[in-house]
Design a protein around this motif. Sequence first.
Motif, short mmCIF file in Angstrom:
data_model
loop_
_atom_site.label_atom_id
_atom_site.label_comp_id
_atom_site.label_asym_id
_atom_site.label_seq_id
_atom_site.Cartn_x
_atom_site.Cartn_y
_atom_site.Cartn_z
N LEU A 30 0.82 -1.21 0.00
CA LEU A 30 0.00 0.00 0.00
C LEU A 30 0.86 1.26 0.00
O LEU A 30 0.49 2.27 -0.62
CB LEU A 30 -0.94 -0.01 1.21
CG LEU A 30 -2.05 -1.06 1.17
CD1 LEU A 30 -2.77 -1.13 2.51
CD2 LEU A 30 -3.05 -0.75 0.05
N ALA A 31 2.01 1.21 0.68
CA ALA A 31 2.90 2.37 0.73
C ALA A 31 3.45 2.67 -0.67
O ALA A 31 3.45 3.83 -1.11
CB ALA A 31 4.04 2.12 1.70
N THR A 33 2.13 1.76 -3.48
CA THR A 33 0.99 2.18 -4.31
C THR A 33 0.65 3.65 -4.05
O THR A 33 0.34 4.39 -5.00
CB THR A 33 -0.24 1.30 -3.99
OG1 THR A 33 0.09 -0.06 -4.24
CG2 THR A 33 -1.42 1.70 -4.86
N ALA A 34 0.71 4.07 -2.80
CA ALA A 34 0.42 5.47 -2.47
C ALA A 34 1.42 6.40 -3.15
O ALA A 34 1.05 7.46 -3.68
CB ALA A 34 0.44 5.67 -0.96
N VAL A 35 2.69 6.01 -3.15
CA VAL A 35 3.71 6.82 -3.83
C VAL A 35 3.41 6.90 -5.32
O VAL A 35 3.47 7.98 -5.92
CB VAL A 35 5.11 6.23 -3.60
CG1 VAL A 35 6.15 6.98 -4.43
CG2 VAL A 35 5.48 6.30 -2.12
N GLY A 37 0.52 6.57 -6.79
CA GLY A 37 -0.67 7.39 -6.98
C GLY A 37 -0.36 8.88 -6.89
O GLY A 37 -0.85 9.68 -7.69
N LEU A 38 0.47 9.25 -5.91
CA LEU A 38 0.84 10.65 -5.76
C LEU A 38 1.68 11.13 -6.94
O LEU A 38 1.50 12.25 -7.43
CB LEU A 38 1.60 10.85 -4.45
CG LEU A 38 0.77 10.68 -3.17
CD1 LEU A 38 1.67 10.67 -1.94
CD2 LEU A 38 -0.28 11.77 -3.06
N THR A 54 -1.81 3.29 -11.26
CA THR A 54 -1.74 3.11 -9.81
C THR A 54 -2.20 1.71 -9.41
O THR A 54 -1.55 1.05 -8.58
CB THR A 54 -2.60 4.17 -9.10
OG1 THR A 54 -2.14 5.48 -9.46
CG2 THR A 54 -2.49 4.01 -7.58
N THR A 55 -3.30 1.26 -9.99
CA THR A 55 -3.78 -0.08 -9.66
C THR A 55 -2.87 -1.15 -10.25
O THR A 55 -2.75 -2.25 -9.70
CB THR A 55 -5.22 -0.28 -10.17
OG1 THR A 55 -5.31 0.10 -11.55
CG2 THR A 55 -6.20 0.53 -9.35
N PHE A 58 -0.23 -1.52 -7.75
CA PHE A 58 -0.76 -2.23 -6.57
C PHE A 58 -0.85 -3.73 -6.83
O PHE A 58 -0.39 -4.53 -6.01
CB PHE A 58 -2.14 -1.68 -6.21
CG PHE A 58 -2.79 -2.40 -5.05
CD1 PHE A 58 -2.17 -2.45 -3.81
CD2 PHE A 58 -4.01 -3.04 -5.20
CE1 PHE A 58 -2.76 -3.12 -2.74
CE2 PHE A 58 -4.60 -3.71 -4.13
CZ PHE A 58 -3.98 -3.75 -2.90
#
Length: 281
Positions: A30-31, A33-35, A37-38, A54-55, A58
């Motif tokens: 998740l970390a 993936t968050a990067v 996404g940002l 992003t997905t 993930f």
Amino acid sequence: MPVTTRAVPARPGPPPGPALLVAAHGGPALAVTAVAGLLALRADLHPLDAVAVTTAVFTGQLTIGWGNDLLDLRRDRAVGRTDKPLAIGALPVGRVVPALVVAALACLVLSALADWRSALVNATLATGAGHAYNLGLKATAWSWAPYACAFGTLPSVVTLADPTQGWAPLWMTGAGATLGVGAHLLNTLPDLADDERTGVRGLPHRIGERRSRVLAAVLLPAASLLAVLGPAGTPPAWAWAVLTLVTALALLTLVAHGRTPFRAAVAIALLDVVLLVAAAG
């Protein structure tokens, strides 16, 4: 050296859904993936492309986590890892393998929906590097290389999702790669003893805990420096303030005792992510 496996009785664990996420190393997945996404938001991708890439990241991370726990099942049972749903019998292998296959296919399809270049880089250099680590590189002196490759190419996985953009700038690739190696050193430290018992000797095992902490304390601020000085133009005042804080935390990792150096290094890694994402715009 053969690994002697201790019998680990099956015992109740989390429900199937949460157990699958735990087995996929959900926190790191998740970390990352968050990067991604940002970075996608900062890169001004088309909303559908941003969601797709992003997905894709993930689902790729899920395959790495599940692949790791499947390959390490015998080792995890040998050292009595009670935090692994597969090792304690709370999650059957027959549930993880199909999930891994579905996630791998989804990763490829989602990457391709954005752009074939992003799909190729994600499959071979980002997600692919994670599987190369699982399949054997983690037990060699080159254990750092997959982390450098995966983190270094992550910004390009995002930028290549836009047909009008190319590879991420070299400074961003360097910052990501340096951050990745630092993360590898930190991530391995808690498991050094268990890894040694089961024959896994990556770079951190070979140089030892103390040198690994020192090396991480050097690499993580180097990533910060690249993120501040790499972009064109004069760095904003807040970036210099963050860099000053990173320097203080790096010194703390060298002089403090107990768990403080580790916590300071993790704080630097988080600040590196902030700097990297902010500089991507």
